[in-house]
Design a protein around this motif. Structure first.
Motif, short mmCIF file in Angstrom:
data_model
loop_
_atom_site.label_atom_id
_atom_site.label_comp_id
_atom_site.label_asym_id
_atom_site.label_seq_id
_atom_site.Cartn_x
_atom_site.Cartn_y
_atom_site.Cartn_z
N GLN A 64 0.22 -1.46 0.03
CA GLN A 64 0.32 -0.21 0.31
C GLN A 64 0.68 1.11 -0.26
OE1 GLN A 64 -0.72 -2.64 1.98
NE2 GLN A 64 -2.32 -3.44 1.78
N SER A 118 -3.30 2.54 -7.82
CA SER A 118 -3.50 1.75 -7.20
C SER A 118 -2.67 -0.07 -7.17
CB SER A 118 -5.39 0.79 -7.54
OG SER A 118 -4.49 0.93 -9.14
N THR A 119 -3.25 -0.06 -5.51
CA THR A 119 -2.57 -1.22 -5.65
C THR A 119 -2.74 -2.58 -6.41
OG1 THR A 119 -4.81 -2.02 -4.14
CG2 THR A 119 -2.03 -0.92 -2.84
N GLY A 120 -3.98 -2.53 -7.25
CA GLY A 120 -4.37 -3.07 -7.73
C GLY A 120 -3.74 -3.41 -9.47
N LEU A 121 -3.30 -2.43 -9.74
CA LEU A 121 -2.03 -1.60 -10.75
C LEU A 121 -0.60 -2.66 -10.33
CD1 LEU A 121 -2.06 -0.69 -13.54
CD2 LEU A 121 -0.81 1.16 -12.36
N ASP A 158 3.28 -10.35 -6.35
CA ASP A 158 3.01 -10.59 -5.42
C ASP A 158 4.16 -9.13 -4.78
OD1 ASP A 158 5.06 -11.80 -5.68
OD2 ASP A 158 4.02 -13.25 -5.54
N ALA A 167 2.32 1.45 -3.54
CA ALA A 167 1.04 2.30 -4.38
C ALA A 167 0.81 3.29 -4.20
CB ALA A 167 -0.05 1.63 -4.12
N TYR A 227 -0.33 -4.85 -8.39
CA TYR A 227 -0.37 -6.08 -8.68
C TYR A 227 -0.64 -7.29 -9.90
CZ TYR A 227 -0.93 -7.41 -3.62
OH TYR A 227 -0.91 -7.36 -2.14
N TYR A 228 -0.89 -6.49 -10.56
CA TYR A 228 -1.29 -6.39 -12.24
C TYR A 228 0.27 -6.12 -12.22
CZ TYR A 228 -1.86 -5.70 -16.77
OH TYR A 228 -1.47 -5.67 -18.08
N HIS A 229 1.16 -6.00 -12.56
CA HIS A 229 2.44 -5.81 -12.98
C HIS A 229 3.10 -6.83 -12.36
CE1 HIS A 229 2.06 -2.43 -15.94
NE2 HIS A 229 1.46 -1.53 -14.98
#
Length: 211
Positions: free
Chosen positions: A32, A41-44, A51, A35, A46-48
């Motif tokens: 967090q 965002s944290t989602g982006l 983990d 990010a 994790y996308y790249h």
């Protein structure tokens, strides 16, 4: 355009991760926080990177690539000078140098207790050492080409390029820790590198006093 934006976001995340590691260490690193630092965002994130471990591995590569980029200079043509510039780039007051060195040392220290991180450090160190070995080989070839037949290898210390690269990279890693903790300044660290290069026949001894 979409790909460019994606790459830009990836670079921002890695730069932010490097800053966070330099500031709080690996153990204190939070997804967090990275990010937020990168403005994504944290989602982006994790996308790249998948983990936290994936992010740390990528950050290690980013730190190394940044150091190599700092050493690049079109005006430096000889392999000896390029080798010296690469090793010197690990110390300096320029933006990002101390931050990158701090992150690298922190990642290396954490690898003692983390087998996955140890594998990443091993691969990264191997890549760096191979780059140095190539420059050592080029420097020796250039030296031999410029010498009369009887004079060849007179000032070149024994040992393969791989062995020389091991000595030089290990030296820089040790000097980096001392520089970061205030035991050495930039001039002293770079002079130590020059002394080692001269001992290996890769730098003129008369120039050792230059930073």
């Amino acid at each position: 355009m979409v790909r460019e934006k994606s790459e830009d976001a990836r670079e921002r995340i890695l730069a932010a991760c490097s800053r966070c590691i330099a500031r709080t260490g690996v153990r204190g690193l939070r997804i967090q926080e990275v990010a937020k630092e990168a403005g994504v965002s944290t989602g982006l994130l994790y996308y790249h990177f998948g983990d936290r471990d994936g992010l740390l591995r990528a950050a290690l590569d980013f730190v190394n690539a940044s150091a190599a980029a700092r050493a690049e200079d079109a005006s430096i043509r000889s392999p000896q000078a390029r080798l010296r510039a690469l090793l010197h780039s690990e110390f300096g007051d320029e933006d990002g140098v101390r931050e990158g060195s701090t992150a690298w040392n922190e990642l290396r220290a954490s690898a003692v207790f983390d087998s996955a991180q140890a594998e990443a450090i091993t691969a990264s160190t191997r890549s760096w050492q191979e780059s140095v070995a190539l420059l050592v080989a080029e420097a020796r070839d250039a030296h031999d080409a410029g010498q009369p037949p009887r004079a060849q290898d007179v000032s070149v210390a024994p040992g393969s390029p791989d062995e020389a690269a091991l000595v030089l990279t290990a030296l820089v890693e040790g000097l980096s820790g001392r520089w970061l903790t205030g035991q050495l300044d930039v001039v002293a660290a770079r002079k130590a590198v020059d002394v080692a290069l001269a001992a290996l026949g890769l730098f003129r001894g008369a120039d050792v006093s230059r930073p």
